[in-house]
Design an enzyme around this catalytic site. Structure first.
Site, PDB file in Angstrom:
ATOM      1  N   ASN A  72      -0.614   2.759   1.571  1.00 36.57           N
ATOM      2  CA  ASN A  72      -1.604   2.019   1.193  1.00 36.57           C
ATOM      3  C   ASN A  72      -1.177   0.665   1.677  1.00 36.57           C
ATOM      4  O   ASN A  72      -0.292   0.005   0.627  1.00 36.57           O
ATOM      5  CB  ASN A  72      -1.742   2.342  -0.284  1.00 36.57           C
ATOM      6  CG  ASN A  72      -2.673   1.232  -1.057  1.00 36.57           C
ATOM      7  OD1 ASN A  72      -3.290   0.741  -0.105  1.00 36.57           O
ATOM      8  ND2 ASN A  72      -2.584   1.057  -2.275  1.00 36.57           N
ATOM      9  N   TRP A  73      -1.675   0.071   2.359  1.00 35.66           N
ATOM     10  CA  TRP A  73      -1.060  -1.470   2.795  1.00 35.66           C
ATOM     11  C   TRP A  73      -2.076  -2.563   1.883  1.00 35.66           C
ATOM     12  O   TRP A  73      -1.389  -3.552   2.022  1.00 35.66           O
ATOM     13  CB  TRP A  73      -1.704  -1.579   4.106  1.00 35.66           C
ATOM     14  CG  TRP A  73      -0.746  -0.765   5.387  1.00 35.66           C
ATOM     15  CD1 TRP A  73       0.199  -0.050   5.212  1.00 35.66           C
ATOM     16  CD2 TRP A  73      -1.036  -1.064   6.696  1.00 35.66           C
ATOM     17  NE1 TRP A  73       0.798   0.385   6.151  1.00 35.66           N
ATOM     18  CE2 TRP A  73      -0.119  -0.331   7.232  1.00 35.66           C
ATOM     19  CE3 TRP A  73      -2.010  -1.704   7.534  1.00 35.66           C
ATOM     20  CZ2 TRP A  73       0.172  -0.087   8.655  1.00 35.66           C
ATOM     21  CZ3 TRP A  73      -1.725  -1.638   8.819  1.00 35.66           C
ATOM     22  CH2 TRP A  73      -0.759  -0.801   9.464  1.00 35.66           C
ATOM     23  N   LYS A  74      -2.711  -2.107   1.097  1.00 35.05           N
ATOM     24  CA  LYS A  74      -3.230  -3.286   0.087  1.00 35.05           C
ATOM     25  C   LYS A  74      -3.934  -4.110   1.015  1.00 35.05           C
ATOM     26  O   LYS A  74      -4.344  -4.052   2.061  1.00 35.05           O
ATOM     27  CB  LYS A  74      -2.504  -3.348  -0.947  1.00 35.05           C
ATOM     28  CG  LYS A  74      -1.831  -2.136  -1.584  1.00 35.05           C
ATOM     29  CD  LYS A  74      -0.593  -2.588  -2.765  1.00 35.05           C
ATOM     30  CE  LYS A  74      -0.414  -1.160  -3.372  1.00 35.05           C
ATOM     31  NZ  LYS A  74       0.529  -1.397  -4.636  1.00 35.05           N
ATOM     32  N   HIS A  86      -7.661   2.806  -7.564  1.00 35.41           N
ATOM     33  CA  HIS A  86      -6.416   2.493  -7.521  1.00 35.41           C
ATOM     34  C   HIS A  86      -6.083   1.502  -8.880  1.00 35.41           C
ATOM     35  O   HIS A  86      -7.225   0.908  -9.273  1.00 35.41           O
ATOM     36  CB  HIS A  86      -6.261   1.724  -6.194  1.00 35.41           C
ATOM     37  CG  HIS A  86      -4.526   1.423  -6.366  1.00 35.41           C
ATOM     38  ND1 HIS A  86      -4.117   0.213  -6.822  1.00 35.41           N
ATOM     39  CD2 HIS A  86      -3.810   1.956  -5.368  1.00 35.41           C
ATOM     40  CE1 HIS A  86      -2.750   0.255  -6.604  1.00 35.41           C
ATOM     41  NE2 HIS A  86      -2.495   1.348  -5.826  1.00 35.41           N
ATOM     42  N   GLU A 119      -4.885  -1.259  -9.376  1.00 37.75           N
ATOM     43  CA  GLU A 119      -5.165  -2.642  -9.077  1.00 37.75           C
ATOM     44  C   GLU A 119      -6.653  -3.115  -9.073  1.00 37.75           C
ATOM     45  O   GLU A 119      -7.173  -3.941  -9.425  1.00 37.75           O
ATOM     46  CB  GLU A 119      -4.533  -2.983  -7.724  1.00 37.75           C
ATOM     47  CG  GLU A 119      -3.082  -2.939  -7.716  1.00 37.75           C
ATOM     48  CD  GLU A 119      -2.215  -2.895  -6.432  1.00 37.75           C
ATOM     49  OE1 GLU A 119      -2.966  -2.809  -5.515  1.00 37.75           O
ATOM     50  OE2 GLU A 119      -0.951  -2.524  -6.609  1.00 37.75           O
ATOM     51  N   GLU A 147       0.080   7.668 -10.395  1.00 32.75           N
ATOM     52  CA  GLU A 147       0.726   6.260 -10.170  1.00 32.75           C
ATOM     53  C   GLU A 147       0.948   5.761 -11.442  1.00 32.75           C
ATOM     54  O   GLU A 147      -0.134   5.050 -11.868  1.00 32.75           O
ATOM     55  CB  GLU A 147      -0.197   5.618  -9.145  1.00 32.75           C
ATOM     56  CG  GLU A 147      -0.401   6.027  -7.944  1.00 32.75           C
ATOM     57  CD  GLU A 147      -0.489   5.075  -6.748  1.00 32.75           C
ATOM     58  OE1 GLU A 147       0.233   5.079  -5.760  1.00 32.75           O
ATOM     59  OE2 GLU A 147      -1.467   4.264  -6.967  1.00 32.75           O
ATOM     60  N   GLY A 195       4.641  -1.272  -7.618  1.00 34.70           N
ATOM     61  CA  GLY A 195       5.251  -2.827  -6.883  1.00 34.70           C
ATOM     62  C   GLY A 195       6.167  -3.429  -7.810  1.00 34.70           C
ATOM     63  O   GLY A 195       6.488  -4.451  -7.680  1.00 34.70           O
ATOM     64  N   SER A 206       6.597   2.701  -6.278  1.00 32.82           N
ATOM     65  CA  SER A 206       7.963   2.587  -5.963  1.00 32.82           C
ATOM     66  C   SER A 206       8.503   3.402  -5.124  1.00 32.82           C
ATOM     67  O   SER A 206       9.722   3.587  -5.202  1.00 32.82           O
ATOM     68  CB  SER A 206       8.738   1.889  -6.923  1.00 32.82           C
ATOM     69  OG  SER A 206       8.120   0.332  -7.750  1.00 32.82           O
ATOM     70  N   GLY A 230       3.007   2.180  -1.294  1.00 34.37           N
ATOM     71  CA  GLY A 230       2.476   0.657  -0.964  1.00 34.37           C
ATOM     72  C   GLY A 230       3.367  -0.079  -0.285  1.00 34.37           C
ATOM     73  O   GLY A 230       3.542   0.031   0.784  1.00 34.37           O
ATOM     74  N   GLY A 231       4.432  -0.916  -0.858  1.00 27.47           N
ATOM     75  CA  GLY A 231       5.192  -1.831  -0.226  1.00 27.47           C
ATOM     76  C   GLY A 231       6.214  -1.257   1.023  1.00 27.47           C
ATOM     77  O   GLY A 231       6.296  -1.749   2.120  1.00 27.47           O
TER      78      GLY A 231
HETATM   79  P1  PGA Z   1       4.280   0.553  -4.356  1.00 29.76           P
HETATM   80  O1  PGA Z   1       2.741   0.736  -4.358  1.00 29.76           O
HETATM   81  O2  PGA Z   1       4.812   1.718  -3.456  1.00 29.76           O
HETATM   82  O3  PGA Z   1       4.330  -0.761  -3.762  1.00 29.76           O
HETATM   83  O4  PGA Z   1       4.660   0.636  -5.603  1.00 29.76           O
HETATM   84  C1  PGA Z   1       2.111   2.119  -4.591  1.00 29.76           C
HETATM   85  C2  PGA Z   1       0.517   2.057  -4.611  1.00 29.76           C
HETATM   86  O5  PGA Z   1      -0.013   0.953  -5.449  1.00 29.76           O
HETATM   87  O6  PGA Z   1      -0.144   2.895  -4.120  1.00 29.76           O
END
Ligand code: PGA
Length: 253
Positions: free
Chosen positions: A9-11, A95, A97, A167, A173, A213, A234-235
Site C-alpha cells: 500500500n503505497w499510500k 483503511h 487512515e 491492521e 507506520g 509495521s 505500507g512503508g
Molecule cells: P505500515 O502501513 O506498513 O507502514 O505500518 C501498513 C498499512 O497502513 O497498510
C-alpha cells in the site's frame, strides 16, 4: 489451500518517475519461481502508467479507495469502472487512515464494499482497533463490529475472493508491530466471525492479512501463523529491493 498474498500500500507516495523505476527494477529482484501472489496499490495518478509494468513483473494492481456510485456529479471521486478500466483487480476499503483522517464511517465503507463486489473488484477490507481500545480489552469487539457493518447485506456470492486486512491502528507506520501470536489470535477470531456469517467453507477460503509495521525482520513470524495468509505493507513496500526481499523471506524454505 490459501495462496499467500503480499500487498504493498503505497499510500500518498511516489511520483511517476519513482514509480516506474520501482516497477522496472522489481522483476530482477523478486525470487525466481516464488509462490506468493503479489499486489501493489499505488495512488490513482499512477495506475495507467504502472499497469503494464507491474503485469510484466507478475504483480497485480489495486487501488487505495473507490466511490460507490457509477458516474456523475461526484467531484474528486473515482468509480469502480474507472479502476477496472485502468487494470485494477483489487481495491483497499476502509483503511484506518481513511476512517481516522478523512472520517469515513462504517456506513460508507459498507457502500464501497457493495460496489466493489458488484463490479468484480476484490475488496481488501481493513479493520483494526486503536491502542485505547486494545488497552481496554475491546480489540475483538471493535474488529467484530467493523466486520459486521462492512459486510452488512453482502451475500456469499464472490465472497470467497474477499481479502480482510487486520491492521491494529497502533501498529501502522509506528515501527511497533503486533506480535505474531497477538495477530494470529485476532485473525483466527475474524475467521470465526466469517464462519458465522458465511459458513466454514467460505471462511476457510478467505485470505486474512496482517498489516502494521511489517518489515523484513518480522514477515516470517506473521506468515508462520495458521490464520495469517499474507501482509498489507505500507512503508516497507516503497523500496523495490525491500519489497522483493520480504517476498523472498516469506517463501517457505
Ligand atoms: P505500515 O502501513 O506498513 O507502514 O505500518 C501498513 C498499512 O497502513 O497498510
Amino acid at each position: 489451500m490459501r495462496v499467500t498474498l503480499i500487498a504493498g500500500n503505497w499510500k500518498m507516495n511516489k511520483l511517476r518517475k519513482e514509480a516506474v523505476a520501482f516497477a522496472q527494477a522489481l522483476p530482477a529482484l523478486l525470487p525466481p519461481g516464488h509462490s506468493s501472489e503479489l499486489l501493489i496499490c499505488p495512488p490513482f495518478t499512477l495506475l495507467w502508467e504502472l499497469q503494464p509494468l507491474l503485469a510484466k513483473a507478475g504483480v497485480k494492481m489495486g487501488a487505495q479507495d473507490l466511490f460507490w456510485e457509477d458516474n456523475g456529479a461526484y467531484t474528486g471521486e473515482i468509480s469502480a469502472s474507472m479502476l477496472l478500466d485502468a487494470g485494477c483487480t483489487h481495491v483497499i476499503i476502509g483503511h484506518s487512515e481513511r476512517r481516522q483522517v478523512i472520517g469515513e464511517s462504517d456506513l460508507l465503507i459498507n457502500k464501497k464494499m457493495h460496489k466493489a463486489c458488484q463490479e468484480g473488484l476484490i475488496p481488501i477490507l481493513c479493520i483494526g482497533e486503536t491502542l485505547e481500545e486494545r488497552k481496554a480489552g475491546k480489540a475483538e469487539k471493535v474488529v467484530a463490529g467493523q466486520l459486521k457493518q462492512a459486510l452488512a447485506g453482502l451475500s456469499s456470492d464472490r465472497m470467497d475472493k474477499l481479502v480482510i486486512a487486520y491492521e491494529p491502528v497502533w501498529a501502522i507506520g509506528t515501527g511497533v508491530n503486533a506480535s505474531g501470536q497477538d495477530a494470529q489470535n485476532i485473525c483466527a477470531f475474524i475467521r470465526g466471525q466469517l464462519e458465522e456469517y458465511y459458513g466454514s467453507q467460505l471462511a476457510a477460503a478467505v485470505r486474512i492479512l496482517y498489516g502494521g509495521s511489517v518489515k523484513e525482520e518480522n514477515i516470517k513470524e506473521f506468515l508462520q501463523q495458521a490464520d495469517i495468509d499474507g501482509a498489507l505493507i505500507g512503508g516497507a513496500s516503497l523500496d523495490a529491493a525491500v519489497f522483493a526481499n520480504i517476498v523472498r523471506l516469506g517463501e517457505n524454505d
